[in-house]
Each structure stands twice: as structure tokens, then as C-alpha cells.
Design a protein around this motif. Sequence first.
Motif, PDB file in Angstrom:
ATOM      1  N   VAL A 362       0.819  -1.205   0.000  1.00  0.00           N
ATOM      2  CA  VAL A 362       0.000   0.000   0.000  1.00  0.00           C
ATOM      3  C   VAL A 362       0.859   1.264   0.000  1.00  0.00           C
ATOM      4  CG1 VAL A 362      -1.577   1.345   1.464  1.00  0.00           C
ATOM      5  CG2 VAL A 362      -2.047  -1.061   1.014  1.00  0.00           C
ATOM      6  N   ARG A 402      -5.916  -3.110   8.293  1.00  0.00           N
ATOM      7  CA  ARG A 402      -5.993  -2.724   6.884  1.00  0.00           C
ATOM      8  C   ARG A 402      -6.724  -1.397   6.722  1.00  0.00           C
ATOM      9  NH1 ARG A 402      -9.193  -7.221   4.825  1.00  0.00           N
ATOM     10  NH2 ARG A 402      -9.211  -6.102   2.834  1.00  0.00           N
ATOM     11  N   GLU A 403      -7.830  -1.207   7.451  1.00  0.00           N
ATOM     12  CA  GLU A 403      -8.544   0.063   7.386  1.00  0.00           C
ATOM     13  C   GLU A 403      -7.649   1.207   7.864  1.00  0.00           C
ATOM     14  OE1 GLU A 403     -12.183  -0.154   9.521  1.00  0.00           O
ATOM     15  OE2 GLU A 403     -13.093  -1.622   8.167  1.00  0.00           O
ATOM     16  N   CYS A 406      -4.911   1.952   5.272  1.00  0.00           N
ATOM     17  CA  CYS A 406      -5.468   2.608   4.084  1.00  0.00           C
ATOM     18  C   CYS A 406      -5.727   4.087   4.339  1.00  0.00           C
ATOM     19  CB  CYS A 406      -6.750   1.913   3.653  1.00  0.00           C
ATOM     20  SG  CYS A 406      -6.476   0.325   2.813  1.00  0.00           S
ATOM     21  N   LEU A 427      -2.539   1.459  -3.303  1.00  0.00           N
ATOM     22  CA  LEU A 427      -3.475   1.770  -2.232  1.00  0.00           C
ATOM     23  C   LEU A 427      -4.900   1.851  -2.765  1.00  0.00           C
ATOM     24  CD1 LEU A 427      -3.164   4.248   0.666  1.00  0.00           C
ATOM     25  CD2 LEU A 427      -5.101   4.472  -0.887  1.00  0.00           C
ATOM     26  N   CYS A 431      -7.516  -0.619  -1.259  1.00  0.00           N
ATOM     27  CA  CYS A 431      -8.352  -0.002  -0.232  1.00  0.00           C
ATOM     28  C   CYS A 431      -9.768   0.268  -0.712  1.00  0.00           C
ATOM     29  CB  CYS A 431      -7.695   1.277   0.273  1.00  0.00           C
ATOM     30  SG  CYS A 431      -6.071   0.975   1.032  1.00  0.00           S
ATOM     31  N   PHE A 437     -14.616   2.816   2.415  1.00  0.00           N
ATOM     32  CA  PHE A 437     -13.376   3.560   2.173  1.00  0.00           C
ATOM     33  C   PHE A 437     -13.593   4.697   1.178  1.00  0.00           C
ATOM     34  CE2 PHE A 437      -9.526   4.358  -0.318  1.00  0.00           C
ATOM     35  CZ  PHE A 437      -8.670   4.751   0.695  1.00  0.00           C
TER      36      PHE A 437
END
Length: 445
Positions: A362, A402-403, A406, A427, A431, A437
Motif C-alpha cells: 500500500v 488494513r482500514e 489505508c 493503495l 483499499c 473507504f
Amino acid sequence: MSFEHVVSYRKAAKGLMVACFVGLLVIWSVDLLSFRWSQKSPEISALWTPPTTTTTMDESHQIMLSSDSITVNKNKFSWIDDRNDQQHQLEMKSVFAKAFSTSVGNSDIHPFYYKAKHNPAANDITILTTITKSRIHTLATLTQRYQGPISVTLHISPDESGEQALDLLAATIQQEPAMQKYVDVHLIKDKMDRQLNLWRNVARFFARTENVMMLDVDFYLCTDFRKHILTNPAAMELLNNGHSALVIPAFEFTKQEDGLDFKTFPTTKAQLVERYQDNAIDMFHAFWTPGHGPTDYPKWLSLSSTSSNDDTHHQQLPYKVTEYQHSYEPYIVFKKENHPWCDERFFGYGSNKAACLFELYVSGVDYYVMPQDFIIHQTHEYPNEARSLERYYNRRLYNQFREEVCLRYARMFVTQGEWETPSSANLIEQCNLLPRFQSTIKAFL
């Protein structure tokens, strides 16, 4: 309450705040006095108070550590040590035993390491790995095969088993010239087991080369990927651009008993392809395709191979991973500096390495697969019950992680004016798969 009382209370509160502020300044200034800038190099000496009070070496070459300071620089914890090569090999057991009995402040990372005699070239590739007592002999096998720099974190428990591990490591180093020459050992003494990302970070922090490879110690290096990368202009160009990592495909035997003796492993791609076609070998952890599937094994297997170690085959262009997904955890070669570190909140098995590689991806790093090189897993037992529980909790943590990653990197790319550029392409690709997101990122744009 009268007005005069309110005023007096306010004055008392202000006085208390001033006193606290002055106290913090005093503590901060005292803290700063514990650091000294070195005039010879960009090193910092950090205050340390072990049980001993002198810095000497007696006739048995046992090192007594000073209560004043140790030297800390960007590559290693160490004390200044000018022992010659002969002395460097003497009385390893006493040195390890001394290291076991001390610690740095409240840290579990010891001011002790075994520094390899070999000084690697700056652009060499250091293998980063971690071991416990049960993997010390496996480390010796890896060292004999690699014949290059290795930075290893050794975890021991603060009890008798830790002392036994140090005894075994000292004896192994004494008996194995390759370990004396190539392996830097960094010691962590801690009750908490399987802090894998912390251990990886320690090994990486102390690596002495620009390029590193994150590897589990129980893999056998079937091909000389180090030579093939360093002599391949296309691979080096990718590595040096700082935005790429090179994947070494991983395999394992379909019958676990076939993976016990590394001496029987294939050492050329042609040999491996033959065993793959006979269903004797498959991709590593084939039962969990997301873990290594994005390497695209059918593509790798379809590329030309040779039965000899013909170097012309190792000049082929690495190919790009185009089907990345968040559980991907290949074994990669990448630049040591200017990349994210492994998140140390992951404790135990499951998702820890995937989290390292997800953040790396990312952040803007693409993965490219070396088309002729491969490694094979050496069979050993797994503690399945512990792994199952740890995987459960780490999966939950990984979803939140992960959230977080991102949003953090999205904000960074927007702030730096790199949104919707090649830097943020990975990314956006990954994401956008997360719920909410796209709606959340609108707040930054």
C-alpha cells in the motif's frame, strides 16, 4: 463560595500547573544528559546500568560490561571491541552467559550480539530471520548454504531453558566457521513467545547491508538467488528504484516426510518442474491459496528452465505480480531503508507477515517474481492448537489494521499531492475493496 475563594483556588491551580511544568523540564533535562554525541561517527551512547562496573577482558577473554554506557548506532547494539580474529573465536560460552544476565534499561533487547567477522559489501543482501532454541541447527544449515550476511534475532526465555539455548548457540558458532563469518546474532530475553514482527524488526534494524530478504529460517535455498539478483541488471534496477521488491517463489513437498532431508531437494528449476509435474512438490501452503497464489505459479512454471546452472537463464526479466490480494505473504528481497516496519501489535501466528507485506504494498512498493529461483520448506511439526487461537485473534486485528493503513497512507498521499499517481495506485486498488473507504476518503479530497 465567595469570589475571593474562587480567585484563591485559581491561583493555587495555576501554581500547581507551573510546578508540574518545571518538574517535567527538570526530568527532560536529566534524561537528555543520559545521551552523548560521538565526535567520530553519527552514534549515540545510551545510559545503561548492568550489574557489573568495569569494562575489562580477562585471560579467558570474558567481557565485563561497563556501567557507564554502551554504543548504539543505526546498525547494531554493541560495545566497542577490537578483538582480533583468534580472540574473536575464544570463550564464546562465557560471553553468551554474560549477555544472558544483563539487559538494557526496561528493554528486552540486549546490548549483546555476536558480530560476524565478515564485513559485507553495502549492496549485498542480508537474510533477516528469527530463531528459538529448536531452530539453531537449522540456522547453521541456512548459513552453510547461503555463504552471505545473515541478521538473526534469537529469542530466549528468562529461565534455565534460555541458558541452555545460549550454550547451544555458542557451541554451534564455535563448530561452524560459516556462522562465525556471516551471522550477526541479536538477543531478546522475554517471557512472551512468538512476537514475530518485533523479532523481524530487530533483525532488519541491525542488518549491515542496503538490501535485505525476509525469510523463515526453515526454508532451504535451492538456487543462488543472491548471485542471480546482484548480477542481473534488470533485477538490480528494480531493487534500486526503491519502489519494488523481488519475490523468491516458495514450494513444499506434498508428502511431508519427503521434506525432511534437504540433501534430496532439487537445485535447478528443471528438476523442480519435473517433481512438480509428478505431484511430488507443490506451492508452499497450497491449502491456503491466497497466501502465495498471487506469485502466479502457472506462469512461473511455464517460463523456460534449464537442467544446468546456466547463468543466461538467470538474466530473464522478473515479472510483476498483477493479482495481489491482502493475504499474500511471499518471501521478498527489498531495500532496508525508507520502507514501513512490521507492525508489532501482531502477536503469535496468523496475519503477522501478511500485515508487513500489505503495508509495504500500500505504501507504493510493487512485487516482481524472480523467474528461475526458488526455495523449499523443510518439514517440521507445527503447534496447531496454539496457532488456531492466535490466527483467530490476528484475523480480527488484521481487518482493523488494513482500514487503519489505508486511511493513514491515503491521507499522506493526498497531503503530498500524490493521490491518483503511480505512488498511490496500489493503495487505491486494495483499499477501494474495503467497506466505506471510498466515501471516507472524500473527506480528504
